[in-house]
Design an enzyme around this catalytic site. Structure first.
Site, short mmCIF file in Angstrom:
data_model
loop_
_atom_site.label_atom_id
_atom_site.label_comp_id
_atom_site.label_asym_id
_atom_site.label_seq_id
_atom_site.Cartn_x
_atom_site.Cartn_y
_atom_site.Cartn_z
N LYS A 59 0.89 -1.30 0.01
CA LYS A 59 -0.04 0.05 -0.01
C LYS A 59 0.81 1.34 -0.05
O LYS A 59 1.96 1.25 0.47
CB LYS A 59 -0.88 -0.20 1.40
N LYS A 113 7.41 1.03 1.67
CA LYS A 113 8.30 0.21 0.59
C LYS A 113 9.48 0.49 0.00
O LYS A 113 10.36 -0.04 -0.03
CB LYS A 113 7.30 0.09 -0.72
P1 ADP Z 1 5.82 3.99 0.45
O1 ADP Z 1 7.22 3.79 -0.38
O2 ADP Z 1 5.22 2.52 0.73
O3 ADP Z 1 5.03 4.80 -0.12
P2 ADP Z 1 7.69 5.07 2.37
O4 ADP Z 1 8.76 4.34 2.57
O5 ADP Z 1 8.27 6.46 1.55
O6 ADP Z 1 6.46 4.53 1.88
O7 ADP Z 1 7.52 5.62 4.02
C1 ADP Z 1 6.60 6.50 4.36
C2 ADP Z 1 7.08 7.06 5.66
O8 ADP Z 1 6.98 6.15 6.63
C3 ADP Z 1 8.36 7.53 5.37
O9 ADP Z 1 8.34 8.98 5.95
C4 ADP Z 1 9.08 6.80 6.32
O10 ADP Z 1 10.17 7.40 7.16
C5 ADP Z 1 8.31 6.34 7.30
N1 ADP Z 1 8.66 4.74 7.80
C6 ADP Z 1 8.75 3.82 6.99
N2 ADP Z 1 9.14 2.71 7.91
C7 ADP Z 1 9.41 3.17 8.86
C8 ADP Z 1 9.60 2.25 10.27
N3 ADP Z 1 10.25 1.07 10.15
N4 ADP Z 1 9.93 3.11 11.37
C9 ADP Z 1 9.79 4.38 11.21
N5 ADP Z 1 9.32 5.14 10.03
C10 ADP Z 1 9.31 4.89 8.86
MG MG Z 2 7.51 4.83 -2.25
#
Ligand code: ADP
Ligand code: MG
Ligand code: SF4
Length: 268
Positions: A9, A14
């Site tokens: 999602k 991711k």
């Molecule tokens: P996606 O690629 O699925 O859209 P992101 O990797 O960009 O999601 O992550 C969304 C937000 O959640 C980011 O700001 C990231 O820093 C935070 N985040 C992701 N995984 C963790 C984690 N394990 N602990 C703390 N924050 C996290």
């Molecule tokens: Mg992303």
């Protein structure tokens, strides 16, 4: 060459997981390529120290004779970074960016190395976003989910897509496992482990919610680079090791919505 895709999602983590995974593979001396397949095109930003690299789609709009250096950029640990990109808001198909990217990389003979990591949005699993699985690129899919119902719902839909595509001869994709990226919910580890078991797979890693991720993000780095001695960096290294050793690839069986909701209620 291993071709690994992380689906999940929007906002589930991711890109954070993909970039740290790529960094951990690179630390092991592997030749790694990461391809962002989300129109948000921020998959590789932390590997590129905050830089928004030009996307394949926007480069293609501008020029015809593209070279590797126009679309492939070297980030932390030598990871080769590519962003498929998305259409202009309001026009066109987001999946087209993914298709165009693969066609171009194939033409350039640039899809090589030890590991390719595909970072793919999983809110819609239409033909466009299923493309990495459909055409034999993503051979191992890892679902990124938390214990939240909507995140499990998206992961479950991706299972449906894998099962459907596995009936095609061109699609060699299988489910490698589930990564629980925690939202600090009660019983989350147990819930996601049980979800994984019910779809016929396994949870390969529990990734804690950790402020080391935000600290790295505001410094425009992966956790592996920003805090190499932190427990969170070791979690990502552990995930990389587990994935490299994993040869247990399955065709999942998706749950129906009632089963999924019942499961979520049982672990509240
Ligand atoms: P996606 O690629 O699925 O859209 P992101 O990797 O960009 O999601 O992550 C969304 C937000 O959640 C980011 O700001 C990231 O820093 C935070 N985040 C992701 N995984 C963790 C984690 N394990 N602990 C703390 N924050 C996290
Ligand atoms: Mg992303
Ligand atoms: Fe393209 Fe998928 Fe959107 Fe359809 S739903 S326009 S295939 S991205």
């Amino acid at each position: 060459m291993r071709q690994i895709a992380l689906y999940g999602k929007g906002g589930i983590g991711k890109s954070t997981t993909s970039a740290n995974l790529s960094a951990a593979f690179a630390e092991n001396g592997l030749d790694v390529m990461q391809i962002g397949c989300d129109p948000k095109h921020d998959s590789t930003r932390m590997l590129m120290h905050g830089r928004w690299i030009p996307t394949v789609l926007e480069q293609m709009y501008e020029r015809k004779d593209l070279e590797m250096d126009d679309v492939i950029f070297t980030g932390f640990g030598g990871v080769r970074c590519v962003e498929a990109g998305g259409p202009e808001p309001g026009i066109g198909c987001a999946g087209r960016g993914i298709i165009a990217t693969f066609q171009l990389l194939e033409k350039m003979k640039a899809l090589n190395g030890d590991v390719v990591v595909y970072d793919v949005l999983g809110d819609v699993v239409c033909g466009g976003f299923a493309m990495p699985m459909r055409d034999g690129y993503a051979q191992e899919v890892y679902l990124v989910t938390s214990g939240e119902l909507m995140s499990l719902y998206a992961a479950n839909n991706i299972c449906k897509a894998i099962a459907r595509l596995s009936e095609r001869s061109t699609a060699r994709c299988r489910l490698g496992g589930v990564i629980c990226n925690s939202k600090n919910m009660d019983n989350e580890r147990e819930l996601v482990a049980e979800f994984s078991r019910l779809i016929g797979s396994k949870m390969v890693q529990f990734v804690p919610r950790d402020k080391a991720v935000q600290a790295a993000e505001v410094n425009q780095m992966t956790v592996i680079e920003h805090a190499p001695a932190s427990p969170q960096a070791d979690v990502y290294r552990g995930l990389a090791k587990t994935i490299l050793a994993n040869d247990d690839l399955r065709i999942p069986t998706a749950l129906d919505l009632d089963e999924l909701e019942k499961l979520a209620r049982a672990y509240l």
